[in-house]
Write a protein that holds these residues in place. Structure first.
Motif, mmCIF file in Angstrom:
data_model
loop_
_atom_site.group_PDB
_atom_site.id
_atom_site.type_symbol
_atom_site.label_atom_id
_atom_site.label_comp_id
_atom_site.label_asym_id
_atom_site.label_seq_id
_atom_site.Cartn_x
_atom_site.Cartn_y
_atom_site.Cartn_z
ATOM 1 N N LEU A 5 0.833 -1.204 0.000
ATOM 2 C CA LEU A 5 0.000 0.000 0.000
ATOM 3 C C LEU A 5 0.867 1.253 0.000
ATOM 4 O O LEU A 5 0.645 2.175 -0.806
ATOM 5 N N VAL A 6 1.846 1.303 0.888
ATOM 6 C CA VAL A 6 2.725 2.473 0.975
ATOM 7 C C VAL A 6 3.468 2.681 -0.343
ATOM 8 O O VAL A 6 3.502 3.795 -0.885
ATOM 9 N N GLN A 7 4.025 1.608 -0.882
ATOM 10 C CA GLN A 7 4.790 1.733 -2.125
ATOM 11 C C GLN A 7 3.901 2.169 -3.291
ATOM 12 O O GLN A 7 4.309 2.997 -4.115
ATOM 13 N N LYS A 8 2.703 1.633 -3.360
ATOM 14 C CA LYS A 8 1.780 2.000 -4.435
ATOM 15 C C LYS A 8 1.438 3.487 -4.379
ATOM 16 O O LYS A 8 1.510 4.189 -5.398
ATOM 17 N N ILE A 9 1.077 3.987 -3.207
ATOM 18 C CA ILE A 9 0.702 5.393 -3.077
ATOM 19 C C ILE A 9 1.889 6.301 -3.359
ATOM 20 O O ILE A 9 1.770 7.309 -4.072
ATOM 21 N N VAL A 10 3.050 5.939 -2.834
ATOM 22 C CA VAL A 10 4.241 6.758 -3.045
ATOM 23 C C VAL A 10 4.593 6.837 -4.532
ATOM 24 O O VAL A 10 4.967 7.905 -5.042
ATOM 25 N N HIS A 11 4.461 5.737 -5.238
ATOM 26 C CA HIS A 11 4.717 5.760 -6.688
ATOM 27 C C HIS A 11 3.658 6.573 -7.433
ATOM 28 O O HIS A 11 3.989 7.347 -8.341
ATOM 29 N N GLU A 12 2.399 6.409 -7.061
ATOM 30 C CA GLU A 12 1.323 7.141 -7.733
ATOM 31 C C GLU A 12 1.480 8.651 -7.577
ATOM 32 O O GLU A 12 1.137 9.421 -8.474
ATOM 33 N N LEU A 13 1.994 9.088 -6.425
ATOM 34 C CA LEU A 13 2.078 10.514 -6.125
ATOM 35 C C LEU A 13 3.495 11.054 -6.284
ATOM 36 O O LEU A 13 3.818 12.139 -5.783
ATOM 37 N N LYS A 14 4.305 10.324 -6.997
ATOM 38 C CA LYS A 14 5.731 10.643 -7.138
ATOM 39 C C LYS A 14 5.987 12.083 -7.562
ATOM 40 O O LYS A 14 6.910 12.740 -7.051
ATOM 41 N N ASP A 15 5.218 12.591 -8.482
ATOM 42 C CA ASP A 15 5.538 13.873 -9.104
ATOM 43 C C ASP A 15 4.843 15.072 -8.461
ATOM 44 O O ASP A 15 4.991 16.200 -8.946
#
Length: 471
Positions: A207-217
């Motif tokens: 979950l953490v990795q998915k959200i962090v990647h989605e909001l990367k920019d």
């Protein structure tokens, strides 16, 4: 480069300084201020985060119109909101909150995990599949972040929240009864531990990795590990594990995001802080002892939840002034006037509501924001030593200072006082601010020979603020 004389060295230092500033300005994300890390930088400018925001359900509650909500914050010049990811949700009636945005009605709760085709979710509708993501959720999350960014609003995104009692665990997607993966068959107090919650660890990591990647920019984000981890059995080791996941996931990002940790209600001396944490948050931090106790960390100290002291605007206005004027850099009043169908913050909540919030309060907090922004606060630090008068218990003071150059003073209490300051020789601009109306008295010029000076305090109701600037 060959430096042949002192002049060449001076020029070289100046060039390197300009290059450093230029590189810094290219990173316009929310970050710690390099000159004074007790404060933020955003869009290349020193920043303090002040708001009065909704109860964290802006994304997970499909009925919440976050555009109207964000527009209201912007209109009051407030620049922060806090929201939960959906790993935690509340049932109606929790904490005696009327029209709670964290408690969606049946069928209107959305979270990172996709619904399955199997009925039986305790909150209404089908169970969740913890192995699949809900694309609609991530579209809503990213749009919320983008819309906030357009309006200059920072989002503090809390990944997790403890389960205060079984009523919240009963409707959590991580509870095995609510998912089809047979994951989460443990007592709620073990969910956020490294050993007894082991079968959920991989789910939480994903979950953490998915959200962090989605909001990367996105540049307007602070990641909060867990809301109020001092309840519900959340272990410190687990918190540090989540911080490590965030930092490892972002290790190759050009502009990694700040990480915040919620430490305690009121205050606590922080020992052995995690190196990745840059923002340390407290709840109900009044008086603002938490700032003084942890100022030596040289990181941001925040107060990101208020309440449980009645509904009066003045209570939470004064808490905000006290915290920021003590050297804090983040203040979030939990505002119960934001609800479904009243996303403009005009809901008239009952007296039983566990906190306050109103259009008037948000306007008053905007005066605080304007006051602090009008100071060169990155050059200031908490200091009352220049105030030589002994205050009675009826009138107290909090202040920031850059000795000899600028001073910000906040007086609160019922009794009118005269203010006695010890200032170096010079000319100063003296200006009083009414914290209720935002009106400023006509500025006066003080030509001072040095030493003590007595300033007559205008009549005030509850509190008043003063700025003193060398000219």
């Amino acid at each position: 480069m060959v430096l042949r004389n002192k002049c060449s060295w001076t020029v070289a230092v100046a060039i390197l300084s300009i290059m450093s500033e230029s590189a810094l300005c290219q990173n316009r994300s929310i970050a710690l201020n390099v000159k004074n890390s007790h404060y933020f930088t955003y869009e290349g400018k020193p920043t303090v985060l002040i708001t009065s925001g909704e109860h964290y359900g802006a994304v997970l509650n499909l009925d919440f119109d976050y555009i109207t909500y964000l527009n209201e914050l912007k209109s009051k010049r407030l620049n922060l909101t806090r929201t939960f990811t959906g790993a935690y949700v509340e049932p109606a009636g929790a904490f005696s909150i009327s029209n709670n945005t964290l408690a969606p009605v049946s069928g209107r709760f959305i979270c990172p995990w996709k619904r399955s085709s199997i009925p039986g979710y305790n909150g209404g509708g089908n169970k969740f599949d913890l192995s699949k993501w809900d694309d609609a959720y991530f579209a809503r999350l990213t749009d919320f972040v983008a819309q906030a960014q357009k309006r200059g609003i920072i989002i503090e995104l809390a990944f997790f929240c403890p389960f205060y009692d079984e009523s919240q665990w009963k409707i959590s997607p991580m509870n095995a009864v609510n998912n089809i993966n047979a994951i989460g068959s443990m007592a709620s107090k073990f969910v956020y531990t490294l050993d007894k919650g082991a079968d959920l660890l991989s789910v939480q990591k994903d979950l953490v990795q998915k959200i962090v990647h989605e909001l990367k920019d996105y540049k307007n984000l602070i990641y909060e590990i867990c809301n109020e981890p001092y309840f519900g059995g959340v272990s410190l080791e687990w918190q540090y594990h989540i911080a490590d996941i965030i930092r490892e996931t972002e290790k190759d990002f050009k502009n990694p995001h700040l990480i915040s940790q919620n430490i305690a209600n009121n205050t606590q001396k922080i020992k052995d802080p995690h190196a990745a944490v840059s923002v340390f948050n407290f709840h109900y931090a009044t008086p603002p002892v938490a700032v003084a106790e942890n100022y030596n960390l040289n990181k941001v100290i925040g107060d990101n939840e208020t309440g449980f002291k009645g509904n009066a605007d003045e209570t939470y206005r004064m808490q905000g002034w006290l915290f920021i004027m003590a050297g804090g850099a983040l203040y979030n009043n939990l505002d119960y006037s934001f609800t479904i169908e009243k996303e403009d913050g005009t809901y008239q909540y009952p007296a039983t509501q566990p906190g306050g919030g109103s259009v008037t309060l948000r306007e008053q907090l905007s005066y605080l924001k304007h006051f602090i922004d009008d100071l060169d606060f990155v050059n200031m630090h908490p200091d009352v030593s220049f105030i030589t008068e002994k205050f009675s218990k009826d009138a107290q003071v909090q202040a920031l200072a850059e000795p000899g150059n600028q001073y910000g003073v906040y007086i609160y209490g019922e009794k009118k006082v005269d203010l006695e300051l010890d200032l170096p020789a010079g000319s100063y601009k003296i200006e009083w601010t009414n914290t209720i109306t935002g009106l400023k008295d006509k500025a006066k010029i003080l030509k001072h020979a040095g030493g003590q000076v007595n300033l007559m305090v205008p009549n005030y109701n509850k509190d008043i603020a003063l700025s003193v600037k060398r000219i």
